[in-house]
Motif scaffolding. Structure first.
Motif, PDB file in Angstrom:
ATOM      1  N   ALA A 192       0.840  -1.206   0.000  1.00  0.00           N
ATOM      2  CA  ALA A 192       0.000   0.000   0.000  1.00  0.00           C
ATOM      3  C   ALA A 192       0.870   1.248   0.000  1.00  0.00           C
ATOM      4  CB  ALA A 192      -0.933  -0.008   1.204  1.00  0.00           C
ATOM      5  N   GLU A 193       2.040   1.137   0.569  1.00  0.00           N
ATOM      6  CA  GLU A 193       2.964   2.275   0.615  1.00  0.00           C
ATOM      7  C   GLU A 193       3.262   2.781  -0.794  1.00  0.00           C
ATOM      8  OE1 GLU A 193       7.659   2.947   1.639  1.00  0.00           O
ATOM      9  OE2 GLU A 193       6.532   1.548   2.866  1.00  0.00           O
ATOM     10  N   PHE A 194       3.353   1.864  -1.740  1.00  0.00           N
ATOM     11  CA  PHE A 194       3.677   2.232  -3.111  1.00  0.00           C
ATOM     12  C   PHE A 194       2.451   2.692  -3.896  1.00  0.00           C
ATOM     13  CE2 PHE A 194       4.766   1.610  -7.538  1.00  0.00           C
ATOM     14  CZ  PHE A 194       6.024   2.170  -7.587  1.00  0.00           C
ATOM     15  N   GLU A 195       1.311   2.053  -3.697  1.00  0.00           N
ATOM     16  CA  GLU A 195       0.138   2.261  -4.553  1.00  0.00           C
ATOM     17  C   GLU A 195      -0.919   3.178  -3.947  1.00  0.00           C
ATOM     18  OE1 GLU A 195      -2.183   0.866  -8.107  1.00  0.00           O
ATOM     19  OE2 GLU A 195      -0.091   1.104  -7.600  1.00  0.00           O
ATOM     20  N   PHE A 196      -0.968   3.289  -2.615  1.00  0.00           N
ATOM     21  CA  PHE A 196      -2.083   3.986  -1.967  1.00  0.00           C
ATOM     22  C   PHE A 196      -2.049   5.485  -2.227  1.00  0.00           C
ATOM     23  CE2 PHE A 196      -4.304   6.059   1.543  1.00  0.00           C
ATOM     24  CZ  PHE A 196      -5.536   5.446   1.426  1.00  0.00           C
ATOM     25  N   ASP A 197      -3.207   6.023  -2.520  1.00  0.00           N
ATOM     26  CA  ASP A 197      -3.414   7.448  -2.697  1.00  0.00           C
ATOM     27  C   ASP A 197      -4.603   7.803  -1.801  1.00  0.00           C
ATOM     28  OD1 ASP A 197      -4.472   9.932  -3.572  1.00  0.00           O
ATOM     29  OD2 ASP A 197      -3.664   9.626  -5.576  1.00  0.00           O
ATOM     30  N   PRO A 198      -4.527   8.882  -1.011  1.00  0.00           N
ATOM     31  CA  PRO A 198      -5.645   9.239  -0.128  1.00  0.00           C
ATOM     32  C   PRO A 198      -6.986   9.370  -0.856  1.00  0.00           C
ATOM     33  CG  PRO A 198      -3.726  10.575   0.391  1.00  0.00           C
ATOM     34  CD  PRO A 198      -3.385   9.784  -0.845  1.00  0.00           C
ATOM     35  N   LEU A 199      -6.964   9.656  -2.142  1.00  0.00           N
ATOM     36  CA  LEU A 199      -8.212   9.750  -2.901  1.00  0.00           C
ATOM     37  C   LEU A 199      -8.927   8.402  -2.982  1.00  0.00           C
ATOM     38  CD1 LEU A 199      -7.119  12.075  -5.852  1.00  0.00           C
ATOM     39  CD2 LEU A 199      -8.488  12.674  -3.842  1.00  0.00           C
ATOM     40  N   LEU A 200      -8.180   7.314  -2.806  1.00  0.00           N
ATOM     41  CA  LEU A 200      -8.785   5.978  -2.836  1.00  0.00           C
ATOM     42  C   LEU A 200      -9.675   5.734  -1.623  1.00  0.00           C
ATOM     43  CD1 LEU A 200      -5.703   3.864  -3.981  1.00  0.00           C
ATOM     44  CD2 LEU A 200      -7.621   4.644  -5.381  1.00  0.00           C
ATOM     45  N   ALA A 201      -9.502   6.539  -0.577  1.00  0.00           N
ATOM     46  CA  ALA A 201     -10.268   6.355   0.660  1.00  0.00           C
ATOM     47  C   ALA A 201     -11.449   7.323   0.756  1.00  0.00           C
ATOM     48  CB  ALA A 201      -9.353   6.508   1.870  1.00  0.00           C
ATOM     49  N   LEU A 202     -11.825   7.929  -0.349  1.00  0.00           N
ATOM     50  CA  LEU A 202     -13.005   8.801  -0.346  1.00  0.00           C
ATOM     51  C   LEU A 202     -14.247   7.941  -0.532  1.00  0.00           C
ATOM     52  CD1 LEU A 202     -11.840  11.801  -2.548  1.00  0.00           C
ATOM     53  CD2 LEU A 202     -12.000  11.692  -0.062  1.00  0.00           C
ATOM     54  N   GLY A 203     -15.305   8.305   0.137  1.00  0.00           N
ATOM     55  CA  GLY A 203     -16.552   7.563  -0.013  1.00  0.00           C
ATOM     56  C   GLY A 203     -16.905   6.799   1.237  1.00  0.00           C
ATOM     57  N   GLU A 204     -17.951   6.018   1.125  1.00  0.00           N
ATOM     58  CA  GLU A 204     -18.440   5.238   2.256  1.00  0.00           C
ATOM     59  C   GLU A 204     -17.596   3.975   2.419  1.00  0.00           C
ATOM     60  OE1 GLU A 204     -22.548   3.035   3.536  1.00  0.00           O
ATOM     61  OE2 GLU A 204     -22.676   4.938   2.441  1.00  0.00           O
ATOM     62  N   GLU A 205     -17.101   3.768   3.636  1.00  0.00           N
ATOM     63  CA  GLU A 205     -16.252   2.604   3.915  1.00  0.00           C
ATOM     64  C   GLU A 205     -17.102   1.375   4.217  1.00  0.00           C
ATOM     65  OE1 GLU A 205     -13.097   1.038   7.271  1.00  0.00           O
ATOM     66  OE2 GLU A 205     -13.192   3.189   6.889  1.00  0.00           O
ATOM     67  N   HIS A 206     -16.692   0.248   3.631  1.00  0.00           N
ATOM     68  CA  HIS A 206     -17.338  -1.040   3.890  1.00  0.00           C
ATOM     69  C   HIS A 206     -16.243  -2.063   4.172  1.00  0.00           C
ATOM     70  CE1 HIS A 206     -21.308   0.147   2.275  1.00  0.00           C
ATOM     71  NE2 HIS A 206     -20.609   0.848   1.393  1.00  0.00           N
ATOM     72  N   ARG A 207     -16.460  -2.896   5.183  1.00  0.00           N
ATOM     73  CA  ARG A 207     -15.570  -4.039   5.440  1.00  0.00           C
ATOM     74  C   ARG A 207     -16.202  -5.240   4.758  1.00  0.00           C
ATOM     75  NH1 ARG A 207     -10.919  -3.296   8.014  1.00  0.00           N
ATOM     76  NH2 ARG A 207     -10.888  -1.364   9.173  1.00  0.00           N
ATOM     77  N   VAL A 208     -15.412  -5.922   3.957  1.00  0.00           N
ATOM     78  CA  VAL A 208     -15.934  -7.030   3.174  1.00  0.00           C
ATOM     79  C   VAL A 208     -15.027  -8.254   3.286  1.00  0.00           C
ATOM     80  CG1 VAL A 208     -17.174  -5.585   1.507  1.00  0.00           C
ATOM     81  CG2 VAL A 208     -14.792  -6.216   1.064  1.00  0.00           C
ATOM     82  N   ARG A 209     -15.609  -9.404   3.003  1.00  0.00           N
ATOM     83  CA  ARG A 209     -14.874 -10.663   2.891  1.00  0.00           C
ATOM     84  C   ARG A 209     -15.066 -11.125   1.453  1.00  0.00           C
ATOM     85  NH1 ARG A 209     -14.461 -15.480   7.091  1.00  0.00           N
ATOM     86  NH2 ARG A 209     -12.831 -14.047   7.720  1.00  0.00           N
ATOM     87  N   VAL A 210     -13.949 -11.295   0.746  1.00  0.00           N
ATOM     88  CA  VAL A 210     -13.982 -11.637  -0.669  1.00  0.00           C
ATOM     89  C   VAL A 210     -13.456 -13.057  -0.853  1.00  0.00           C
ATOM     90  CG1 VAL A 210     -13.231 -10.969  -2.982  1.00  0.00           C
ATOM     91  CG2 VAL A 210     -13.488  -9.225  -1.212  1.00  0.00           C
ATOM     92  N   GLU A 211     -14.239 -13.873  -1.539  1.00  0.00           N
ATOM     93  CA  GLU A 211     -13.831 -15.236  -1.841  1.00  0.00           C
ATOM     94  C   GLU A 211     -13.547 -15.339  -3.342  1.00  0.00           C
ATOM     95  OE1 GLU A 211     -15.550 -19.782  -1.528  1.00  0.00           O
ATOM     96  OE2 GLU A 211     -16.547 -18.184  -0.395  1.00  0.00           O
ATOM     97  N   PRO A 212     -12.262 -15.371  -3.719  1.00  0.00           N
ATOM     98  CA  PRO A 212     -11.923 -15.521  -5.137  1.00  0.00           C
ATOM     99  C   PRO A 212     -12.016 -16.978  -5.569  1.00  0.00           C
ATOM    100  CG  PRO A 212      -9.924 -15.243  -3.837  1.00  0.00           C
ATOM    101  CD  PRO A 212     -11.087 -15.158  -2.883  1.00  0.00           C
ATOM    102  N   VAL A 213     -12.001 -17.229  -6.865  1.00  0.00           N
ATOM    103  CA  VAL A 213     -12.086 -18.596  -7.376  1.00  0.00           C
ATOM    104  C   VAL A 213     -10.871 -19.427  -6.980  1.00  0.00           C
ATOM    105  CG1 VAL A 213     -13.600 -18.061  -9.326  1.00  0.00           C
ATOM    106  CG2 VAL A 213     -11.125 -17.959  -9.630  1.00  0.00           C
ATOM    107  N   VAL A 214      -9.735 -18.780  -6.790  1.00  0.00           N
ATOM    108  CA  VAL A 214      -8.493 -19.430  -6.383  1.00  0.00           C
ATOM    109  C   VAL A 214      -7.804 -18.520  -5.374  1.00  0.00           C
ATOM    110  CG1 VAL A 214      -6.199 -20.180  -7.162  1.00  0.00           C
ATOM    111  CG2 VAL A 214      -8.178 -20.555  -8.618  1.00  0.00           C
ATOM    112  N   GLY A 215      -7.174 -19.122  -4.380  1.00  0.00           N
ATOM    113  CA  GLY A 215      -6.437 -18.324  -3.399  1.00  0.00           C
ATOM    114  C   GLY A 215      -7.219 -18.164  -2.113  1.00  0.00           C
TER     115      GLY A 215
END
Length: 149
Positions: free
Chosen positions: A76-99
């Motif tokens: 996140a240190e490399f990619e994170f931009d404070p603009l990415l944190a604008l909006g309504e925050e949601h905590r989610v659990r994501v189940e990908p097809v692999v991993g």
């Protein structure tokens, strides 16, 4: 002969492929360009029209087919931009097809007052951005089995 060179920087990433293969290496980001207002981000590359992503690992460059990628994670240190944190925050659990299942947060601030998890998931993007403490994880939208909020 054209003497112009594109100035690039490398970024360490980890990919999980649909067959379960994990690829760790560096990809290349443009530092400047005609249309860039800042350094290029991995998310911009993933949602670009190009189908193959160059990844340098063990001194060799391999071209990885993005249609076969489940997720791409990086610091996140490399990619994170404070603009990415604008909006309504949601905590989610994501189940990908692999991993592994990913517990992360998303921020939703879409046109038309759309701020639901469903709105976020239905964006017309190839990869969706999830934030996990110190990592940014891009998961291919078509490689998500289910999301719980």
């Amino acid at each position: 002969m054209d003497d112009q060179r594109i100035v690039v920087e490398t970024c360490q990433i980890e990919l999980i492929m649909v067959n379960g293969l994990r690829i760790s290496g560096e990809t290349f980001l443009q530092l400047q360009g005609v249309y860039l207002t800042g350094p290029q981000r991995v998310g911009e590359i993933l949602d670009d029209d190009e189908l193959f992503l160059p990844v340098r690992s063990s001194g060799q460059v391999q071209l990885v087919n993005l249609d076969q990628v489940v997720s791409v994670s990086l610091s996140a240190e490399f990619e994170f931009d404070p603009l990415l944190a604008l909006g309504e925050e949601h905590r989610v659990r994501v189940e990908p097809v692999v991993g592994d299942i990913v517990d992360a947060k998303i921020f939703v601030n879409l046109p038309g007052n759309k701020s639901r998890v469903k709105d976020f998931l239905n964006q017309k993007k190839r990869f969706l951005l999830f934030l996990d403490d110190d990592r940014v994880i891009y998961i291919a939208r078509k490689r998500i089995l289910r999301v719980t909020d």
